[in-house]
Design a protein around this motif. Structure first.
Motif, PDB file in Angstrom:
ATOM      1  N   GLY A  16     -15.368  -9.596  -2.649  1.00  0.00           N
ATOM      2  CA  GLY A  16     -16.548  -9.436  -3.474  1.00  0.00           C
ATOM      3  C   GLY A  16     -17.767  -9.904  -2.713  1.00  0.00           C
ATOM      4  N   MET A  58      -4.843  -3.732 -17.615  1.00  0.00           N
ATOM      5  CA  MET A  58      -4.547  -5.003 -18.260  1.00  0.00           C
ATOM      6  C   MET A  58      -3.703  -4.781 -19.516  1.00  0.00           C
ATOM      7  SD  MET A  58      -7.274  -7.923 -19.008  1.00  0.00           S
ATOM      8  CE  MET A  58      -7.327  -8.325 -20.717  1.00  0.00           C
ATOM      9  N   GLU A  59      -4.063  -3.749 -20.288  1.00  0.00           N
ATOM     10  CA  GLU A  59      -3.292  -3.472 -21.504  1.00  0.00           C
ATOM     11  C   GLU A  59      -1.859  -3.091 -21.165  1.00  0.00           C
ATOM     12  OE1 GLU A  59      -7.005  -1.924 -24.248  1.00  0.00           O
ATOM     13  OE2 GLU A  59      -5.528  -0.489 -23.511  1.00  0.00           O
ATOM     14  N   GLN A 106       0.134   3.704 -30.321  1.00  0.00           N
ATOM     15  CA  GLN A 106      -1.238   3.907 -29.840  1.00  0.00           C
ATOM     16  C   GLN A 106      -1.564   5.374 -29.556  1.00  0.00           C
ATOM     17  OE1 GLN A 106      -2.247   1.170 -26.614  1.00  0.00           O
ATOM     18  NE2 GLN A 106      -0.574  -0.144 -27.267  1.00  0.00           N
ATOM     19  N   PRO A 134      -0.056  -0.981  -5.811  1.00  0.00           N
ATOM     20  CA  PRO A 134      -0.871  -1.298  -4.645  1.00  0.00           C
ATOM     21  C   PRO A 134      -1.955  -2.328  -4.993  1.00  0.00           C
ATOM     22  CG  PRO A 134      -1.624   0.756  -5.600  1.00  0.00           C
ATOM     23  CD  PRO A 134      -0.509   0.251  -6.483  1.00  0.00           C
ATOM     24  N   TYR A 135      -2.107  -2.662  -6.274  1.00  0.00           N
ATOM     25  CA  TYR A 135      -3.136  -3.626  -6.678  1.00  0.00           C
ATOM     26  C   TYR A 135      -2.608  -5.046  -6.543  1.00  0.00           C
ATOM     27  CZ  TYR A 135      -5.571   0.330  -8.845  1.00  0.00           C
ATOM     28  OH  TYR A 135      -6.218   1.510  -9.072  1.00  0.00           O
ATOM     29  N   MET A 136      -3.171  -5.774  -5.588  1.00  0.00           N
ATOM     30  CA  MET A 136      -2.687  -7.134  -5.324  1.00  0.00           C
ATOM     31  C   MET A 136      -2.938  -8.062  -6.511  1.00  0.00           C
ATOM     32  SD  MET A 136      -1.891  -7.123  -1.858  1.00  0.00           S
ATOM     33  CE  MET A 136      -1.639  -5.510  -1.140  1.00  0.00           C
ATOM     34  N   GLU A 168      -3.903 -11.520  -2.063  1.00  0.00           N
ATOM     35  CA  GLU A 168      -4.451 -10.642  -1.030  1.00  0.00           C
ATOM     36  C   GLU A 168      -4.665 -11.403   0.286  1.00  0.00           C
ATOM     37  OE1 GLU A 168      -6.770  -7.670  -2.827  1.00  0.00           O
ATOM     38  OE2 GLU A 168      -7.738  -7.085  -0.972  1.00  0.00           O
ATOM     39  N   GLY A 203      -4.768   4.492 -10.077  1.00  0.00           N
ATOM     40  CA  GLY A 203      -5.809   5.382 -10.574  1.00  0.00           C
ATOM     41  C   GLY A 203      -6.203   5.113 -12.011  1.00  0.00           C
ATOM     42  N   VAL A 204      -5.695   4.008 -12.557  1.00  0.00           N
ATOM     43  CA  VAL A 204      -5.988   3.677 -13.946  1.00  0.00           C
ATOM     44  C   VAL A 204      -7.040   2.566 -13.957  1.00  0.00           C
ATOM     45  CG1 VAL A 204      -4.953   2.721 -16.039  1.00  0.00           C
ATOM     46  CG2 VAL A 204      -3.682   4.363 -14.672  1.00  0.00           C
ATOM     47  N   ASP A 205      -7.974   2.620 -14.892  1.00  0.00           N
ATOM     48  CA  ASP A 205      -9.069   1.654 -14.871  1.00  0.00           C
ATOM     49  C   ASP A 205      -8.600   0.242 -15.226  1.00  0.00           C
ATOM     50  OD1 ASP A 205      -9.606   0.960 -17.800  1.00  0.00           O
ATOM     51  OD2 ASP A 205      -9.587   3.146 -17.839  1.00  0.00           O
ATOM     52  N   ALA A 206      -9.469  -0.727 -14.960  1.00  0.00           N
ATOM     53  CA  ALA A 206      -9.098  -2.139 -15.076  1.00  0.00           C
ATOM     54  C   ALA A 206      -8.688  -2.515 -16.507  1.00  0.00           C
ATOM     55  CB  ALA A 206     -10.262  -3.013 -14.611  1.00  0.00           C
ATOM     56  N   VAL A 207      -9.306  -1.915 -17.491  1.00  0.00           N
ATOM     57  CA  VAL A 207      -8.964  -2.240 -18.875  1.00  0.00           C
ATOM     58  C   VAL A 207      -7.568  -1.720 -19.224  1.00  0.00           C
ATOM     59  CG1 VAL A 207      -9.538  -1.807 -21.292  1.00  0.00           C
ATOM     60  CG2 VAL A 207     -11.345  -2.267 -19.656  1.00  0.00           C
ATOM     61  N   PRO A 252       0.812  -1.213   0.000  1.00  0.00           N
ATOM     62  CA  PRO A 252       0.000   0.000   0.000  1.00  0.00           C
ATOM     63  C   PRO A 252       0.852   1.273   0.000  1.00  0.00           C
ATOM     64  CG  PRO A 252       0.090  -0.913   2.203  1.00  0.00           C
ATOM     65  CD  PRO A 252       0.805  -1.880   1.309  1.00  0.00           C
ATOM     66  N   GLU A 296       0.104  -6.158 -20.445  1.00  0.00           N
ATOM     67  CA  GLU A 296       0.432  -6.879 -21.689  1.00  0.00           C
ATOM     68  C   GLU A 296       1.647  -6.241 -22.358  1.00  0.00           C
ATOM     69  OE1 GLU A 296      -3.261  -6.813 -23.824  1.00  0.00           O
ATOM     70  OE2 GLU A 296      -4.136  -8.387 -22.548  1.00  0.00           O
TER      71      GLU A 296
END
Lengths: 245, 309
Positions: free
Chosen positions: B256, B171-172, B123, B192-194, B295, B164-168, B39, B175
């Motif tokens: 969840g 993932m990109e 891109q 910080p994203y497990m 986590e 602060g970046v969205d899940a999509v 964190p 990659e």
């Protein structure tokens, strides 16, 4: 959660344009009293624009917006008195004490001196912060800070609290404790409107909406969305909907 | 054993009375993606600043590509690419001007190493005349990565590139990193994203300036000391409280719409747990054995005595 029909947010055909750019494209949704509503979407999908409108900080180009029973065009000051707001960036002042922060926010939300004193005492007792009353925010642990930040966002008993990425960057235990505060607020009848990039948190919401390019492309209970898209978690729902190309 | 890219021995850093890094030691092999998972306030940025030679440690030793971060700082600066948490772009320069600037200060130009950034830069290339300040978060992230790569570094330091970046977009971005690794660059990344841990070759779980564990993600998971049920009912909020009171229950954590319920001993009988929950008024009960994720492991290490916290 009991089904209550009283709606705290009603949005119909909301459009917001910046020049030729359509940031919000005919949004229509309702959020019920006490509901925990997750407002999801990719960066740049138009979430912040919509939240600013719901908080009375910006006018729509067209459409109907009613928040806490007040009209966005004519009753913005009433809206501001009936909502709370907290974001990761907009948190507590590090160089003020616990008590000074409470006093500051309560003052901003328009509470009287007597009310401020009364509620500050109740709040500090409830959070077990009595001994930390005169400590600077920067000297108290993260978990206390988060409780306090949430508590001051609802110190004026708002009908709705807007939480903009409230858990970004915090450890997994603090993050879960924070959601317990959200559940508690919801049980006390406060409507919670929350954005997050953690898709497991999306599953804690009663309902979520997912925005893509200014439009709401899906809105339902998380379990229904997972079933509809035939996937096991909200992350995959999100990827299916929001991944362009 | 692969060649070593980074070697850190007993590094300590204090800010007045706060211990930012408490005696850290680890090595990173050449060409691996090494992740620091933890964190805010764990010490990730402090560590990256020491390794990129912009901050001095109080004590200890750190080598990057065999060079000492104190003595050989000038050489190291030529070898590393650094993408700080707040993207260090010039907001009033255009996309192309930013890239040219970074190439030029390293005595290179865009053409020379274009193949390295092509995948990423293509891109955003159509916005090359747009000012960086007018890009979306995801595009800023891609430009910042291009700028950190344009001088062909041997080691790439990415400090919370996906916060602060969205899940999509996250993932990109991962990659892209995995494709980059194929060019042989060592990548040190913090997050910080497990859920991003599984995308690294090896990870260090870091909290309050301590490394709690270093291993492959699979290794950390297989060393998790408890057994888990994933439990679901119609009321998650009440479920968490009730599970904590179940005899023999260890940690109870929401994931969840389910709760992970840990047992140090063998898992109790499913029907017993089910009956217990029914008795407490739960409906639509679902109980399944489940494997821990990173986590779960992180939380367990956080509460384990012996780790300062």
């Amino acid at each position: 959660m009991a089904e209550e029909k009283e709606n705290m947010i009603v949005v119909k055909e909301l459009v917001k344009k910046f020049g030729n750019f359509v940031a919000n494209d005919h949004l229509t949704f309702e959020v019920g009293k006490g509901e925990v509503f997750g407002f999801l979407g990719a960066n740049g999908a138009g979430k912040t624009t919509a939240i600013r409108i719901l908080c009375g900080l910006s006018y729509p180009t067209s459409g109907l917006v009613n928040v806490a029973g007040f009209d966005i065009y004519t009753e913005r000051e009433n809206i501001k008195r009936n909502i709370g707001y907290m974001s990761q960036r907009f948190s507590l002042y590090d160089d003020l004490t616990v008590y000074e922060n409470i006093r500051f926010y309560a003052g901003i939300y328009g509470l009287s001196r007597n009310e401020i004193r009364e509620r500050a005492d109740i709040l500090m007792q409830k959070l077990n912060l009595d001994e930390a009353r005169n400590k600077l925010i920067r000297d108290i642990p993260l978990g206390w800070k988060q409780k306090l930040a949430f508590s001051v966002a609802i110190i004026h008993d708002p009908r709705i609290v807007f939480l903009d990425e409230p858990t970004g960057g915090v450890d997994p235990i603090t993050r879960r404790n924070f959601w317990n505060l959200i559940f508690e607020a919801s049980r006390n009848g406060i409507t919670v409107f929350v954005t997050t990039h953690y898709m497991d948190e999306a599953e804690y919401c009663d309902r979520v909406s997912i925005m893509v390019d200014g439009r709401i492309v899906a809105m339902d209970k998380p379990a229904m969305l997972k079933e509809q898209y035939g996937v096991v978690n909200m992350n995959e729902v999100f990827l299916k909907l929001a991944r362009v190309k | 054993m692969q060649a070593v890219s980074i070697e850190v021995k007993n590094v300590v850093k204090r800010y007045k009375h706060i211990v930012a890094l408490a005696d850290l030691s680890f090595t990173v092999s050449k060409g691996e993606i090494f992740g620091f998972i933890g964190p805010d306030g764990a010490g990730k940025t402090t560590l990256f600043r020491i390794l990129t030679t912009v901050l001095l440690a109080d004590s200890g030793e750190a080598l990057v590509e065999g060079l000492d971060v104190v003595r050989d700082y000038k050489k190291i600066r030529k070898l590393v690419g650094y993408m700080p948490g707040r993207f260090s772009l010039y907001m009033d320069l255009t996309v192309e001007e930013n890239l040219t600037f970074y190439a030029t200060i390293f005595g290179s130009d865009i053409k020379q190493n274009y193949h390295l950034i092509k995948d990423i830069y293509s891109q955003i290339e159509r916005f090359k005349d747009r000012r960086a300040g007018q890009l979306s978060g995801g595009m800023k992230q891609k430009l910042a990565l291009s700028c950190a790569l344009i001088h062909k570094p041997s080691v790439l330091f990415l400090d919370e590139p996906t916060t602060g970046v969205d899940a999509v977009s996250r993932m990109e971005f991962w990659e892209m990193l995995r494709r980059l690794r194929e060019s042989g660059i060592t990548i040190v990344v913090s997050t910080p994203y497990m859920d991003e841990a599984g995308l690294c070759d090896r990870i260090a779980l870091i909290q309050n300036g301590h490394i709690m564990k270093i291993d492959k993600p699979e290794g950390i998971i297989s060393n998790y000391p408890h057994r888990l049920y994933s439990v679901k009912t119609d009321d998650i909020y009440r479920l968490l409280t009730d599970l904590k009171e179940y005899p023999g229950a260890g940690s109870v954590q929401a994931f969840g719409q389910s709760a992970h319920l840990a047992f140090t001993e063998d898992l109790p009988d499913r029907s017993h747990l089910s009956a217990y929950l029914e008795q407490r008024g739960h409906r639509h009960i679902g109980i399944e054995k489940t494997e821990p994720n990173i986590e779960d492991c992180f939380i367990d290490l956080m509460v384990t005595p012996g780790v300062d916290g």
